[in-house]
Design a protein around this motif. Sequence first.
Motif, short mmCIF file in Angstrom:
data_model
loop_
_atom_site.label_atom_id
_atom_site.label_comp_id
_atom_site.label_asym_id
_atom_site.label_seq_id
_atom_site.Cartn_x
_atom_site.Cartn_y
_atom_site.Cartn_z
N UNK A 86 -13.80 -2.42 -18.07
CA UNK A 86 -12.65 -1.57 -17.77
C UNK A 86 -13.00 -0.49 -16.77
N UNK A 87 -14.17 0.11 -16.93
CA UNK A 87 -14.61 1.14 -16.00
C UNK A 87 -14.80 0.54 -14.60
N UNK A 88 -15.49 -0.59 -14.51
CA UNK A 88 -15.75 -1.22 -13.22
C UNK A 88 -14.44 -1.63 -12.54
N UNK A 89 -13.53 -2.24 -13.29
CA UNK A 89 -12.25 -2.66 -12.71
C UNK A 89 -11.37 -1.46 -12.37
N UNK A 90 -11.58 -0.36 -13.07
CA UNK A 90 -10.83 0.85 -12.75
C UNK A 90 -11.15 1.38 -11.37
N UNK A 91 -12.37 1.16 -10.92
CA UNK A 91 -12.77 1.63 -9.60
C UNK A 91 -12.82 0.51 -8.56
N UNK A 92 -12.58 -0.71 -9.01
CA UNK A 92 -12.57 -1.87 -8.11
C UNK A 92 -11.47 -2.83 -8.53
N UNK A 93 -10.25 -2.32 -8.61
CA UNK A 93 -9.14 -3.09 -9.16
C UNK A 93 -8.49 -4.08 -8.21
N UNK A 94 -8.90 -4.09 -6.97
CA UNK A 94 -8.37 -5.04 -6.02
C UNK A 94 -7.07 -4.59 -5.37
N UNK A 95 -6.65 -5.38 -4.40
CA UNK A 95 -5.44 -5.04 -3.65
C UNK A 95 -4.17 -5.50 -4.33
N UNK A 96 -4.28 -6.32 -5.37
CA UNK A 96 -3.09 -6.73 -6.11
C UNK A 96 -2.83 -5.72 -7.22
N UNK A 97 -2.56 -4.50 -6.80
CA UNK A 97 -2.30 -3.41 -7.74
C UNK A 97 -1.30 -2.45 -7.11
N UNK A 98 -0.59 -1.74 -7.94
CA UNK A 98 0.33 -0.73 -7.42
C UNK A 98 -0.43 0.42 -6.78
N UNK A 99 -1.62 0.74 -7.29
CA UNK A 99 -2.45 1.77 -6.66
C UNK A 99 -2.70 1.43 -5.19
N UNK A 100 -3.05 0.18 -4.92
CA UNK A 100 -3.31 -0.21 -3.54
C UNK A 100 -2.03 -0.16 -2.72
N UNK A 101 -0.94 -0.64 -3.30
CA UNK A 101 0.33 -0.65 -2.58
C UNK A 101 0.76 0.78 -2.24
N UNK A 102 0.58 1.71 -3.19
CA UNK A 102 1.04 3.08 -2.99
C UNK A 102 0.06 3.93 -2.20
N UNK A 103 -1.25 3.74 -2.43
CA UNK A 103 -2.24 4.65 -1.85
C UNK A 103 -3.27 3.96 -0.96
N UNK A 104 -3.55 2.72 -1.21
CA UNK A 104 -4.61 2.02 -0.49
C UNK A 104 -4.34 1.87 0.99
N UNK A 105 -3.11 1.60 1.35
CA UNK A 105 -2.78 1.44 2.76
C UNK A 105 -2.93 2.75 3.51
N UNK A 106 -2.57 3.84 2.85
CA UNK A 106 -2.73 5.16 3.48
C UNK A 106 -4.22 5.45 3.71
N UNK A 107 -5.04 5.15 2.70
CA UNK A 107 -6.49 5.36 2.84
C UNK A 107 -7.06 4.50 3.94
N UNK A 108 -6.61 3.26 4.03
CA UNK A 108 -7.12 2.35 5.07
C UNK A 108 -6.76 2.89 6.46
N UNK A 109 -5.56 3.44 6.60
CA UNK A 109 -5.16 4.00 7.90
C UNK A 109 -6.00 5.22 8.25
N UNK A 110 -6.28 6.07 7.27
CA UNK A 110 -7.11 7.25 7.49
C UNK A 110 -8.53 6.83 7.83
#
Length: 146
Positions: free
Chosen positions: A112-136
């Motif tokens: 759970x800890x490992x997946x919490x920090x490496x949850x992949x792009x199929x997540x709402x976290x990535x959809x909401x925040x990951x793209x912004x981080x990638x652009x930065x």
Amino acid sequence: MFARIQDLTALIGRIAVGVVFLAHGLDKWNQGVGATADMLSGVGVPLPTLAAIFLIAVEVIGSILFIVGVALPLVGIGYAIAGLGAVFFVHLDAGLTGEGGYELVLVLALAGLALGFNGGRFSLDHLLFGRKRAAVNAAEPELQHS
């Protein structure tokens, strides 16, 4: 292609770990805070009522968030705290393997800890925040060379 497979396996892992924690959380939810606190008190957990509320919240609400991929690092840390607490207060005396052993609890907590920090792009976290981080991150090399 390989990145999509990594993201898919992270999603499958999140679902599996989340479902297991959710099942345990629903058991505690059904027992109620009082009964869960009594059980925790019986094994020596300090502040058992607060711990019961924490466990129910992490294992029910957190698991739903984990499965869909929201607040992954926070839930992963919650899983680690819950799992390591179970290792030390409930399962440690039984040893690593065998009846009552802590091997499954330890693996679930740390997965759970490992997946919490490496949850992949199929997540709402990535959809909401990951793209912004990638652009930065993409803009940073340009700023460093200026």
